[in-house]
Scaffold this motif. Structure first.
Motif, short mmCIF file in Angstrom:
data_model
loop_
_atom_site.label_atom_id
_atom_site.label_comp_id
_atom_site.label_asym_id
_atom_site.label_seq_id
_atom_site.Cartn_x
_atom_site.Cartn_y
_atom_site.Cartn_z
N UNK A 27 52.67 83.88 79.67
CA UNK A 27 51.12 84.00 80.40
C UNK A 27 51.61 85.31 80.68
N UNK A 28 52.04 86.77 80.72
CA UNK A 28 51.80 87.34 81.19
C UNK A 28 50.77 88.27 80.97
N UNK A 29 49.74 88.56 81.63
CA UNK A 29 48.76 89.20 81.39
C UNK A 29 48.50 90.19 82.82
N UNK A 30 47.74 91.03 82.86
CA UNK A 30 47.18 91.52 83.61
C UNK A 30 46.27 92.24 83.60
N UNK A 31 44.57 92.34 84.57
CA UNK A 31 43.94 93.32 83.91
C UNK A 31 43.04 93.84 84.92
N UNK A 67 42.83 73.54 82.29
CA UNK A 67 44.40 74.72 82.59
C UNK A 67 45.65 73.74 82.49
N UNK A 68 46.39 74.68 82.19
CA UNK A 68 47.65 73.89 82.60
C UNK A 68 48.63 75.40 84.19
N UNK A 69 49.27 73.79 84.11
CA UNK A 69 50.64 74.73 85.97
C UNK A 69 50.43 76.76 85.62
N UNK A 118 43.82 85.09 95.25
CA UNK A 118 44.78 84.94 93.91
C UNK A 118 44.65 83.23 94.13
N UNK A 119 44.06 82.60 93.07
CA UNK A 119 44.20 81.25 92.69
C UNK A 119 45.40 80.23 91.76
N UNK A 120 46.56 79.67 91.73
CA UNK A 120 47.11 79.70 91.15
C UNK A 120 47.14 78.16 90.61
N UNK A 121 46.93 77.34 89.01
CA UNK A 121 46.95 76.31 89.17
C UNK A 121 48.23 75.26 89.29
#
Length: 141
Positions: A27-31, A67-69, A118-121
């Motif tokens: 899940x590495x992604x940054x934009x 979504x997944x964690x 920043x929101x994380x599920x």
């Protein structure tokens, strides 16, 4: 196979490192994207994007349905924006901000330039947790 050295590898593209040509590794992604979307439902594939709201109109983002964690998104209100950046949880989800603010219905919103979150599920509790937050955010139910 493992990456031994990435010192000269360019990972600044929209999708960063990929394992199979389409899926980001771990899940590495940054934009970083300035956006003028007025309404958008995020997808799990959008995970890792930092949206900078720039439109003169209110902008509303709906979190993805399944979504997944570890799925995460970042949001920022541009310095010159005076209209609202709003985001809302999908059905059965909650958004939890720092300081105890939470919303299971309605919008989390800000129109204060420079505000970010920043929101994380967390799939265990079906909630989006702010792991970094700054500026002014309110609940509009």
């Amino acid at each position: 196979s493992a990456i031994v050295s990435i010192g000269a590898l360019n990972i600044t593209g929209t999708y960063g490192l990929k394992g199979d040509g389409s899926t980001p590794l771990y899940n590495f992604r940054h934009s970083l994207a300035a956006t003028t979307l007025t309404s958008y439902t995020l997808t799990a594939g959008d995970s890792g994007v930092f949206y900078v709201a720039t439109s003169g109109s209110d902008q509303t983002f709906t979190m993805p349905a399944s979504p997944t964690s570890g799925t995460w998104y970042g949001f920022k209100v541009s310095a010159s924006k005076s209209s609202y950046l709003r985001f809302t949880a999908n059905t059965g989800q909650k958004i939890r901000l720092a300081g105890g603010l939470s919303a299971s219905a309605g919008y989390v919103r800000s129109n204060t330039g420079g505000s970010f979150v920043y929101l994380m599920y967390d799939s265990t509790d079906a909630e989006w947790v702010a792991w970094q937050q700054g500026g002014t955010w309110t609940i509009d139910s």
